[in-house]
Design a protein around this motif. Structure first.
Motif, short mmCIF file in Angstrom:
data_model
loop_
_atom_site.label_atom_id
_atom_site.label_comp_id
_atom_site.label_asym_id
_atom_site.label_seq_id
_atom_site.Cartn_x
_atom_site.Cartn_y
_atom_site.Cartn_z
N LYS A 38 52.65 78.95 27.64
CA LYS A 38 52.47 79.03 29.09
C LYS A 38 53.56 78.26 29.83
O LYS A 38 54.09 77.27 29.33
N PHE A 39 53.84 78.71 31.06
CA PHE A 39 54.69 77.94 31.95
C PHE A 39 53.79 77.00 32.74
O PHE A 39 52.92 77.45 33.48
N GLY A 40 54.00 75.70 32.54
CA GLY A 40 53.22 74.73 33.32
C GLY A 40 54.10 74.07 34.36
O GLY A 40 53.97 74.29 35.56
N CYS A 41 55.02 73.23 33.88
CA CYS A 41 55.87 72.45 34.80
C CYS A 41 57.32 72.91 34.77
O CYS A 41 58.05 72.72 35.74
N GLY A 42 57.75 73.46 33.64
CA GLY A 42 59.16 73.83 33.50
C GLY A 42 60.08 72.63 33.38
O GLY A 42 61.30 72.77 33.42
N LEU A 43 59.52 71.45 33.20
CA LEU A 43 60.31 70.21 33.23
C LEU A 43 60.15 69.37 31.97
O LEU A 43 60.57 68.21 31.94
N GLY A 44 59.50 69.91 30.95
CA GLY A 44 59.30 69.11 29.74
C GLY A 44 58.26 68.02 29.92
O GLY A 44 58.31 67.01 29.23
N GLN A 45 57.31 68.24 30.80
CA GLN A 45 56.35 67.16 31.08
C GLN A 45 54.89 67.51 30.82
O GLN A 45 54.03 66.65 30.97
N CYS A 46 54.61 68.77 30.44
CA CYS A 46 53.18 69.11 30.31
C CYS A 46 52.79 69.67 28.94
O CYS A 46 51.65 69.58 28.55
N GLY A 47 53.72 70.29 28.24
CA GLY A 47 53.42 70.79 26.90
C GLY A 47 52.76 72.16 26.85
O GLY A 47 52.49 72.67 25.76
N ALA A 48 52.50 72.78 28.00
CA ALA A 48 51.85 74.09 27.98
C ALA A 48 52.71 75.13 27.27
O ALA A 48 52.21 76.14 26.78
N CYS A 49 54.00 74.88 27.22
CA CYS A 49 54.96 75.84 26.64
C CYS A 49 55.27 75.55 25.18
O CYS A 49 56.20 76.14 24.63
N PHE A 59 59.21 71.73 23.44
CA PHE A 59 58.90 72.31 24.74
C PHE A 59 59.83 73.50 24.93
O PHE A 59 61.04 73.32 25.15
N CYS A 61 60.28 75.43 27.31
CA CYS A 61 60.90 75.54 28.65
C CYS A 61 62.21 74.77 28.73
O CYS A 61 62.97 74.95 29.67
S1 FES Z 1 56.20 74.08 30.92
FE1 FES Z 1 55.64 71.98 31.02
S2 FES Z 1 56.67 71.12 29.30
FE2 FES Z 1 57.35 73.17 29.35
#
Ligand code: FES
Ligand code: FES
Length: 159
Positions: A38-49, A59, A61
């Motif tokens: 999944k796309f969560g933050c796109g910043l390497g901060q959430c791990g959804a990806c 990550f 993203c």
């Molecule tokens: S989308 Fe959040 S870490 Fe990749």
């Protein structure tokens, strides 16, 4: 074809002609239609990806697909199917370890990588392995139970 980037995704050789700077996450979701990550933050901060790169969680993203030629990528889809869920997926279902479900794929991928590495992880090892992934819903206790359940199931599985 020149410019194609070759990858092994969930055991299948694929070639994509995306711009090499495209994050792996977009290639997986948009080009290969694997929507588990999944796309969560796109910043390497959430791990959804989170996906596995040669067995290690990353990550997706944050990694340009052009850096990955020939590498082995495993996504949620590579860990089981709806009809035949893998051990971690079964455990998440049994423990109902999701609320909104947005973090779930990343948690399962990261838990799978841990259990491949450590058959019987301690609570601390499970927490440390999952720490890069955020759950905003407070499903943490159920997620921890699911990982312990998956580990036990794998240890007692025949063969
Ligand atoms: S989308 Fe959040 S870490 Fe990749
Ligand atoms: S279940 Fe909603 S973010 Fe984890």
């Amino acid at each position: 074809m020149a410019g194609m980037i070759r990858l092994v995704v969930n055991g299948r050789a694929v070639a994509v002609d995306d711009d090499p700077a495209t994050p792996l996450l977009y290639v997986l979701r948009d080009t290969l239609e694997l929507n588990g990550a999944k796309f969560g933050c796109g910043l390497g901060q959430c791990g959804a990806c989170s996906v596995l790169l040669d067995g290690r969680p990353i990550f997706s993203c944050q990694v340009p697909v052009g850096d990955l030629g020939g590498r082995r990528i495993t996504t949620l889809e590579g860990l089981g199917t709806r009809a035949r869920p893998g051990a971690v997926q079964q455990a998440f279902i049994a423990e109902q370890a999701a609320q909104c479900g947005y973090c779930t794929a990343g948690m399962i991928v990261r838990a799978h990588a841990l259990l491949e590495r450590v058959a019987n992880p301690t609570e601390g090892e499970i927490r440390a392995a999952l720490e890069p992934n955020l759950c905003r819903c407070g499903a943490h206790w159920r997620i921890l139970r699911a990982v312990r359940r998956a580990g036990a199931a794998r240890r007692t599985a025949p063969g």
